[in-house]
Enzyme design. Structure first.
Site, mmCIF file in Angstrom:
data_model
loop_
_atom_site.group_PDB
_atom_site.id
_atom_site.type_symbol
_atom_site.label_atom_id
_atom_site.label_comp_id
_atom_site.label_asym_id
_atom_site.label_seq_id
_atom_site.Cartn_x
_atom_site.Cartn_y
_atom_site.Cartn_z
ATOM 1 N N GLN A 1 4.328 2.424 0.566
ATOM 2 C CA GLN A 1 4.192 1.754 -0.726
ATOM 3 C C GLN A 1 2.836 1.085 -0.904
ATOM 4 O OE1 GLN A 1 7.586 -0.836 -1.225
ATOM 5 N NE2 GLN A 1 9.031 0.803 -0.780
ATOM 6 N N CYS A 2 1.837 1.580 -0.230
ATOM 7 C CA CYS A 2 0.488 1.020 -0.287
ATOM 8 C C CYS A 2 -0.306 1.713 -1.391
ATOM 9 C CB CYS A 2 -0.186 1.235 1.075
ATOM 10 S SG CYS A 2 -1.893 0.672 1.177
ATOM 11 N N GLY A 3 -1.261 1.010 -1.950
ATOM 12 C CA GLY A 3 -2.138 1.614 -2.941
ATOM 13 C C GLY A 3 -2.965 2.761 -2.378
#
Length: 170
Positions: A43-45
């Site tokens: 869920q990281c950019g």
């Protein structure tokens, strides 16, 4: 954890880690391979750029001696909250990742995985040894020695030239 010896680990091949299914994996099975070791998060950019590029590198160079070892980590913004099964489902379904995905680990702090303590002590970062964010990458040569460390914002594609040098296709 280091293998049976009480000596300090001399290479990445001296470690036994858990895969995402909880099985022990002796990293000595990667002797003779170039490794790109990455702490990943779903869920990281940086996820949507890193996973496809890692997958492409793996597809291009796995038959030439590259292995990518992905270690999920939830220490940065709680961006890897799922269990190992969910993480594998995400990486393998959404990004068609075929490289090995290991057990979720801590990369910093007193509970940091021994393999990450070794990686960090071998190649410190710009502002100290600590991992600063998801998708920090370590490039390891065929002898298990850490040769470089890349910031989370360094794209996997930009590391290709260094990988090619180590696998001998530059």
């Amino acid at each position: 954890m280091a293998s049976q010896s009480t000596d300090q680990p001399k290479s990445i091949h001296d470690f036994i880690v858990k895969d995402a299914r909880g099985n022990d994996v002796d990293l000595s099975i990667y002797k003779g391979k170039v490794l790109l070791i990455v702490n990943v998060a779903s869920q990281c950019g940086l996820t949507n750029s890193n996973y496809p590029e890692l997958t492409k590198l793996y597809e291009q160079y796995k038959d030439k001696g590259l292995e990518i070892l992905a270690f999920p980590c939830n220490q940065f913004g709680n961006q890897e909250p799922g269990d190992n099964e969910q993480i594998m489902e995400f990486a393998c379904t959404r990004f068609k990742a075929e490289f090995p995905i290991f057990d979720k680990v801590d990369v910093n702090g007193s509970n940091a995985a021994p393999v990450y303590k070794y990686l960090k002590s071998s190649k410190g970062g710009l502002f100290g040894d600590g991992i600063k964010w998801n998708f920090t990458k370590f490039l390891v040569d065929r002898d298990g020695k850490v040769v470089d460390r890349y910031a989370p914002t360094t794209s996997p594609a930009s590391i290709e030239k260094d990988i090619k040098k180590l696998i001998g296709t530059s």
